[in-house]
Design an enzyme around this catalytic site. Structure first.
Site, PDB file in Angstrom:
ATOM      1  N   LYS A  86       0.831  -1.215   0.000  1.00  0.00           N
ATOM      2  CA  LYS A  86       0.000   0.000   0.000  1.00  0.00           C
ATOM      3  C   LYS A  86       0.865   1.264   0.000  1.00  0.00           C
ATOM      4  O   LYS A  86       0.596   2.190  -0.747  1.00  0.00           O
ATOM      5  CB  LYS A  86      -0.935   0.022   1.216  1.00  0.00           C
ATOM      6  N   ARG A 114     -10.429   0.470   8.200  1.00  0.00           N
ATOM      7  CA  ARG A 114      -9.932  -0.879   8.412  1.00  0.00           C
ATOM      8  C   ARG A 114     -10.970  -1.758   9.110  1.00  0.00           C
ATOM      9  O   ARG A 114     -10.648  -2.852   9.556  1.00  0.00           O
ATOM     10  CB  ARG A 114      -8.703  -0.780   9.317  1.00  0.00           C
ATOM     11  N   ARG A 123      11.055  -6.982   5.965  1.00  0.00           N
ATOM     12  CA  ARG A 123      10.958  -5.547   5.698  1.00  0.00           C
ATOM     13  C   ARG A 123      11.843  -4.740   6.653  1.00  0.00           C
ATOM     14  O   ARG A 123      11.881  -4.998   7.850  1.00  0.00           O
ATOM     15  CB  ARG A 123       9.490  -5.121   5.866  1.00  0.00           C
ATOM     16  N   ARG A 126      10.384  -2.415  11.892  1.00  0.00           N
ATOM     17  CA  ARG A 126       9.247  -1.858  12.621  1.00  0.00           C
ATOM     18  C   ARG A 126       8.898  -2.787  13.782  1.00  0.00           C
ATOM     19  O   ARG A 126       8.991  -3.994  13.652  1.00  0.00           O
ATOM     20  CB  ARG A 126       8.047  -1.761  11.667  1.00  0.00           C
ATOM     21  N   ARG A 182      -1.775  -9.464  12.898  1.00  0.00           N
ATOM     22  CA  ARG A 182      -2.258  -8.452  11.945  1.00  0.00           C
ATOM     23  C   ARG A 182      -3.019  -9.091  10.791  1.00  0.00           C
ATOM     24  O   ARG A 182      -4.024  -8.552  10.320  1.00  0.00           O
ATOM     25  CB  ARG A 182      -1.082  -7.624  11.415  1.00  0.00           C
TER      26      ARG A 182
HETATM   27  P1  ADP Z   1       0.294  -2.499   7.771  1.00  0.00           P
HETATM   28  O1  ADP Z   1      -0.667  -2.147   6.680  1.00  0.00           O
HETATM   29  O2  ADP Z   1       1.600  -2.990   7.266  1.00  0.00           O
HETATM   30  O3  ADP Z   1      -0.292  -3.400   8.822  1.00  0.00           O
HETATM   31  P2  ADP Z   1       0.027   0.189   8.929  1.00  0.00           P
HETATM   32  O4  ADP Z   1       1.170   1.111   9.028  1.00  0.00           O
HETATM   33  O5  ADP Z   1      -1.081   0.549   8.013  1.00  0.00           O
HETATM   34  O6  ADP Z   1       0.687  -1.201   8.550  1.00  0.00           O
HETATM   35  O7  ADP Z   1      -0.619  -0.043  10.380  1.00  0.00           O
HETATM   36  C1  ADP Z   1       0.149  -0.417  11.490  1.00  0.00           C
HETATM   37  C2  ADP Z   1      -0.740  -0.582  12.723  1.00  0.00           C
HETATM   38  O8  ADP Z   1      -1.378   0.667  13.024  1.00  0.00           O
HETATM   39  C3  ADP Z   1      -1.897  -1.571  12.595  1.00  0.00           C
HETATM   40  O9  ADP Z   1      -1.504  -2.900  12.844  1.00  0.00           O
HETATM   41  C4  ADP Z   1      -2.852  -1.036  13.671  1.00  0.00           C
HETATM   42  O10 ADP Z   1      -2.446  -1.397  14.956  1.00  0.00           O
HETATM   43  C5  ADP Z   1      -2.680   0.462  13.551  1.00  0.00           C
HETATM   44  N1  ADP Z   1      -3.671   1.043  12.614  1.00  0.00           N
HETATM   45  C6  ADP Z   1      -3.379   1.686  11.446  1.00  0.00           C
HETATM   46  N2  ADP Z   1      -4.515   2.079  10.834  1.00  0.00           N
HETATM   47  C7  ADP Z   1      -5.548   1.676  11.632  1.00  0.00           C
HETATM   48  C8  ADP Z   1      -6.953   1.760  11.541  1.00  0.00           C
HETATM   49  N3  ADP Z   1      -7.567   2.341  10.491  1.00  0.00           N
HETATM   50  N4  ADP Z   1      -7.703   1.225  12.546  1.00  0.00           N
HETATM   51  C9  ADP Z   1      -7.121   0.639  13.584  1.00  0.00           C
HETATM   52  N5  ADP Z   1      -5.791   0.510  13.729  1.00  0.00           N
HETATM   53  C10 ADP Z   1      -5.008   1.021  12.775  1.00  0.00           C
END
Ligand code: ADP
Length: 208
Positions: free
Chosen positions: A13, A88, A127, A155, A166
């Site tokens: 993404k 999400r 990563r 990370r 996740r």
């Molecule tokens: P990835 O898509 O690789 O899991 P992100 O950087 O998008 O990584 O998200 C990392 C973490 O941030 C998620 O695992 C969650 O804990 C939190 N997070 C991000 N966006 C949301 C969201 N829209 N709702 C709830 N938690 C979120």
């Protein structure tokens, strides 16, 4: 152009978002980046979010919805935005819908990047990020150059354990958002199991 990019963790993404915001001149809003910035800044939101994120769990809807709904109202989003990592969950998608219709604007497309589960864990655990430039590498697929290799970091939620959580959360909470958007006719699916530039071409084709 108002877009949403949806996909499992490490679907690519962030990579595709960078190409899209450049092409369409729109603002990139990554909920994950915004939450990590809040953690770094030590805000109340950051302190609350960190406990969930470290384990791979989703941050509660009300916290994320407030953060994102406020952000899309800012003037740099007037000409369009790309949401990356949000919504999400179904409640997040519904809250976004009401906020947008209140503001009198509508979405143009929801792009879903499809990647099979068995590819995801390898993509995540390999990563690494360059803390100086923010560039993302993969130890097998796109290793950092020698001068960067010694400073790359992983990370906190890119461990195998957090990654499995996740992925579970993605299927349980985020995947139900897809049929929701499908019913609006705006959902476009692309195959994320291809080279990054091939995925970009697919997305550009669909959006044109
Ligand atoms: P990835 O898509 O690789 O899991 P992100 O950087 O998008 O990584 O998200 C990392 C973490 O941030 C998620 O695992 C969650 O804990 C939190 N997070 C991000 N966006 C949301 C969201 N829209 N709702 C709830 N938690 C979120």
């Amino acid at each position: 152009m108002r877009l949403i990019l949806i996909g499992p963790p490490a679907a690519g993404k962030g990579t595709q978002a960078a190409k899209l915001v450049e092409k369409y001149g729109i603002t990139h809003l990554s909920s994950g980046d915004m939450l990590r910035a809040a953690i770094k800044a030590g805000t109340d939101l950051g302190v609350q979010a960190a406990a969930y994120m470290d384990k791979g769990n989703l941050v509660p809807d009300d916290l994320v919805v407030d953060m994102m709904v406020e952000r899309v109202k800012e003037s740099d989003c007037d000409d369009g935005f790309l949401l990356d990592g949000f919504p999400r969950s179904l409640p997040q998608a519904e809250a976004l819908d009401s906020a947008l219709s209140e503001a009198g604007v509508s979405l143009d497309a929801i792009v879903a990047i499809k990647v099979p589960d068995d590819m995801i864990v390898g993509r995540i655990t390999g990563r690494r990020m360059d803390p100086e430039t923010g560039d993302i590498y993969h130890m097998d697929f796109s290793p950092p150059p020698a001068e960067v290799a010694s400073r790359v970091v992983q990370r906190q939620d890119d461990t195998e354990e957090a990654c499995r959580v996740r992925l579970e959360k993605y299927h349980a909470e985020t995947a139900p958002v897809l049929p929701y958007y499908e019913s609006t006719g705006l959902l476009k699916e692309v195959d994320g199991n291809a080279a990054p530039n091939v995925v970009t071409e697919q997305i550009f084709d669909i959006l044109s």
